[in-house]
Write an enzyme that holds these catalytic residues in place. Structure first.
Site, PDB file in Angstrom:
ATOM      1  N   ILE A 158     -23.942  10.871  -5.752  1.00 15.08           N
ATOM      2  CA  ILE A 158     -23.999  10.733  -4.256  1.00 15.08           C
ATOM      3  C   ILE A 158     -23.064  11.728  -3.650  1.00 15.08           C
ATOM      4  CG2 ILE A 158     -23.712   8.733  -2.531  1.00 15.08           C
ATOM      5  CD1 ILE A 158     -25.156   6.842  -4.475  1.00 15.08           C
ATOM      6  N   ILE A 159     -21.705  11.663  -4.145  1.00 22.68           N
ATOM      7  CA  ILE A 159     -20.517  12.318  -3.386  1.00 22.68           C
ATOM      8  C   ILE A 159     -20.997  13.714  -3.427  1.00 22.68           C
ATOM      9  CG2 ILE A 159     -18.026  13.087  -3.567  1.00 22.68           C
ATOM     10  CD1 ILE A 159     -17.639  10.344  -4.890  1.00 22.68           C
ATOM     11  N   ARG A 179      -0.207   4.429   0.269  1.00 27.08           N
ATOM     12  CA  ARG A 179      -0.728   5.688   0.843  1.00 27.08           C
ATOM     13  C   ARG A 179      -0.051   5.888   2.463  1.00 27.08           C
ATOM     14  NH1 ARG A 179      -5.765   8.247   0.302  1.00 27.08           N
ATOM     15  NH2 ARG A 179      -6.467   6.531  -1.010  1.00 27.08           N
ATOM     16  N   HIS A 202     -42.824  -4.214  15.992  1.00 27.44           N
ATOM     17  CA  HIS A 202     -43.480  -2.759  16.249  1.00 27.44           C
ATOM     18  C   HIS A 202     -43.380  -2.362  17.487  1.00 27.44           C
ATOM     19  CE1 HIS A 202     -47.081  -0.064  16.043  1.00 27.44           C
ATOM     20  NE2 HIS A 202     -46.965  -0.374  17.194  1.00 27.44           N
ATOM     21  N   GLU A 221     -26.272  19.899 -11.995  1.00 29.46           N
ATOM     22  CA  GLU A 221     -26.128  18.545 -12.629  1.00 29.46           C
ATOM     23  C   GLU A 221     -26.378  18.643 -14.147  1.00 29.46           C
ATOM     24  OE1 GLU A 221     -25.515  15.286 -11.874  1.00 29.46           O
ATOM     25  OE2 GLU A 221     -26.106  14.865 -13.743  1.00 29.46           O
ATOM     26  N   GLU A 236       0.859  -1.211  -0.098  1.00 28.67           N
ATOM     27  CA  GLU A 236      -0.130   0.024   0.088  1.00 28.67           C
ATOM     28  C   GLU A 236       0.949   1.162  -0.072  1.00 28.67           C
ATOM     29  OE1 GLU A 236      -3.508   0.905  -0.246  1.00 28.67           O
ATOM     30  OE2 GLU A 236      -2.101   2.905  -0.225  1.00 28.67           O
ATOM     31  N   CYS A 262     -11.721   4.897   0.755  1.00 35.45           N
ATOM     32  CA  CYS A 262     -13.015   4.606   1.566  1.00 35.45           C
ATOM     33  C   CYS A 262     -12.884   5.330   2.918  1.00 35.45           C
ATOM     34  CB  CYS A 262     -13.394   3.440   1.659  1.00 35.45           C
ATOM     35  SG  CYS A 262     -14.800   3.145   2.512  1.00 35.45           S
TER      36      CYS A 262
END
Lengths: 506, 109
Positions: free
Chosen positions: A222-223, A72, A485, A242, A70, A79
């Site tokens: 969505i973002i 990063r 309920h 949009e 990885e 995410c």
């Protein structure tokens, strides 16, 4: 004499040792340098995001010697570090702030002077992120996954060169199987230079140091809507531009899209749908965005302190070395794979955002498990028809399966049943009644084709729908299943009942 | 009366039913097929070409890659260079190469 010697050499293709010499297996042929080394692995996963780290843990659990590379410096990928997780922290806390300011009075709670401490809100976000990334490191240790911080580049069919993050010697890992899970990055908007201060992607939008007075969001997916919601709740005047005629992006049911646009509009977000961004420029402290109707029309200039570019994401393969192995990508940069996640080199598999399918963390996770199971068991499973989508605005939006417009386009006869949260007892007591549940089912068999929810807790509630769709349930199966309920989930049951019969409470 | 009896036995059969413990299916066809989410209905020709080339060196391993230690087992060698030097290929000299290419004539030139 000399010719005899040469002939004898040529004939000596087999090794006469009296010991068995391994038949040339595929990987031996492809990379003949598999002599003993401490960096040999059964599986090396490149990328430690939700797809990659899940694949690495699963592979280790299956008894395979596994490493995860990885670059990063922290596990969890987009995410966990700059995407789903930090944005959920901000969405949750900004919602509380907004509720205290606008909602609690009617609930009988009088509050005094309410102030935003943005620094503390960001700190809470960072604590969530760091806690979770460390949690994955712990899981790696627990399962025996070698975590290698560095940039992984494919240099041979079984070799990955790793350039360590913190400097030091470049090392080469050897692997029988390689899983590529390098994820995606925000798609830039042509002509707008991202500085992550005034013109930002989602990465910059979760790290603003002050609340902008005006914010323009390019892209009503969505973002864009989630981050627009955060800054709108904290006091920014947000305008979403949009290109398409509806918000929500692909897959969202048109009826749901209209409903959530109306609700978010009531919360103060402005929408310019069917509008395209023509150009933009930074002038001093202001960003000017020129827009016009998508079908052509009069140009208009929008001014903002911050512009969020949220027009989508593209696969991330920088430095991966695909060209070294001649691995194909399609016209959108996605690595081409077959139904078992294999590239043309069968031992190199690809999962998550960097290949086909929706760019969703949970889809990548499913693929990570399946890819490893193909390696260890020869059989994996992902049902792409039952991958849920969730938008964490308030109210939340969630869906699984086909939208009504999709079903209509397929020409199939279908039934629709809906149930509003305004008729649900728990939603009423919560004073949180915006939205509805909608079922779409095959008219003849009653089998569920799609479930769409806009309302409180939609993201949690959709899990029941995913399970039902995965199992091939009918609406009647849901309708005849007892739901406690008073709960919001009764709205789910009643929408199912409304599809094959009638709801009781509406 | 008859209707009541009929109704008593006309139990609703849910679509969701227990199918038994999951097992890994056998006899699956593992030949490359397009990914279900791929935009195209066929794979690039390189997929078949690679396999065809690889098959020339022996059958591709069944449905999945061989797992276990990467190092060869005791007494097995992936490369001639791992053997004692006497088993290595002898290096041809330029002179020998010329002899081979000329069918031996170069030895008498």
């Amino acid at each position: 004499m000399l010719l005899q010697t040469i002939s004898a050499r040529s004939a000596s293709t087999s090794l006469r040792l009296g010991k068995k010499v391994a038949a040339p297996s595929l990987y031996a042929i492809a990379g003949r340098r598999f002599y003993s080394s401490e960096t040999e692995h059964d599986v090396v996963v490149i990328g430690g995001g939700p797809g990659g780290y899940v694949a690495a843990i699963k592979a280790a659990q299956e008894g395979l010697k596994t490493a995860c590379v990885e670059k990063r410096g922290a596990l969890g990928g987009t995410c966990l570090n700059v995407g789903c997780i930090p944005s959920k922290s901000l969405l949750n806390n900004s919602h509380i702030y907004h509720q205290i300011n606008h909602d609690v009075k009617k609930r009988g709670i009088d509050v005094g002077d309410v102030k935003l401490n943005l620094g503390q809100m960001m700190k809470a976000k960072e604590e969530s992120v760091s806690g979770l990334t460390k949690g994955i490191e712990f899981l790696f240790k627990k399962n025996g996954v070698d975590y290698i911080k560095g940039t992984g580049t494919l240099v041979g069919e079984h070799e990955i060169k790793v350039n360590p993050l913190e400097g030091g010697e470049v090392k080469t890992l050897k692997a029988k199987n390689i899983i590529i899970a390098t994820g995606s990055e925000a798609t830039p908007f042509p002509g707008l230079e991202i500085d992550e201060k005034k013109i930002v992607t989602s990465t910059g939008a979760i790290a603003l140091t002050e609340v902008p007075k005006k914010m323009v969001v390019i892209g009503g997916g969505i973002i864009g809507l989630e981050m627009g919601s955060v800054w709108s709740r904290l006091g920014a005047e947000v305008t979403v531009v949009e290109y398409l005629g509806a918000i929500g992006g692909p897959g969202m049911d048109a009826e749901v899209s209209k409903n959530i646009q109306r609700t978010l509009g009531k919360q103060g977000i402005k929408f310019k749908t069917g509008t395209k961004v023509v150009s933009g420029s930074v002038e001093g402290e202001t960003v000017k965005i020129n827009v016009e109707a998508a079908k052509g029309g009069k140009e208009e200039t929008l001014e903002a302190d911050v512009v969020l570019v949220a027009i989508g994401r593209r696969p991330y393969t920088e430095g991966l070395g695909l060209e070294n192995l001649d691995l194909e990508t399609d016209e959108r940069g996605r690595i081409v794979i077959d139904s078992e996640y294999r590239t043309k080199l069968p031992h190199i598999r690809v999962i998550g955002d960097v290949t086909f399918g929706a760019m969703l963390a949970h889809k990548a996770e499913e693929e990570g498990i399946a890819a490893v199971e193909y390696i260890s068991k020869g059989y994996g499973h992902v049902n792409y028809g039952a991958i849920p989508s969730v938008m964490y605005t308030h109210p939340e939006v969630a869906w699984v399966g086909q939208s009504e417009q999709d079903v209509k386009a397929s020409g199939k006869e279908y039934s629709v049943g809906t149930f509003p949260f305004s008729a649900n007892s728990r939603a009423k007591t919560n004073l949180d009644t915006d939205g509805f549940v909608k079922f779409i089912a095959d008219k003849e068999t009653d089998r569920i084709l799609g479930i769409h929810i806009v309302g409180p807790n939609a993201g949690e509630m959709i899990a029941e729908g995913v399970l039902a769709l995965e199992y091939g349930a009918s609406c009647e199966d849901i309708g005849r299943t007892s739901h406690a309920h008073p709960t919001l989930s009764e709205a789910f049951k009643e929408a199912a009942m409304a599809t094959y019969s009638k709801a009781i409470h509406s | 009366m008859h209707t009541t009896v009929a109704l008593r036995y006309a139990r609703r059969a849910p679509l969701i039913q227990f199918l038994g413990k999951r097992t890994v299916p056998t006899g699956l066809d593992h030949s490359p097929r397009p990914h279900p989410e791929a935009p195209r209905a066929s794979l690039p020709t390189s997929f078949a070409q690679y396999r065809e080339r690889a098959q020339q060196h022996g059958p591709l391993s069944g449905y999945h890659a061989v797992t276990g230690g990467v190092a060869p087992r005791e007494g097995e060698f992936f490369d001639r260079k791992e053997l004692p030097q006497r088993f290595w290929r002898l290096q041809f000299s330029q002179e020998e190469m010329e002899v081979i290419e000329s069918g031996g004539a170069a030895a008498f030139a």
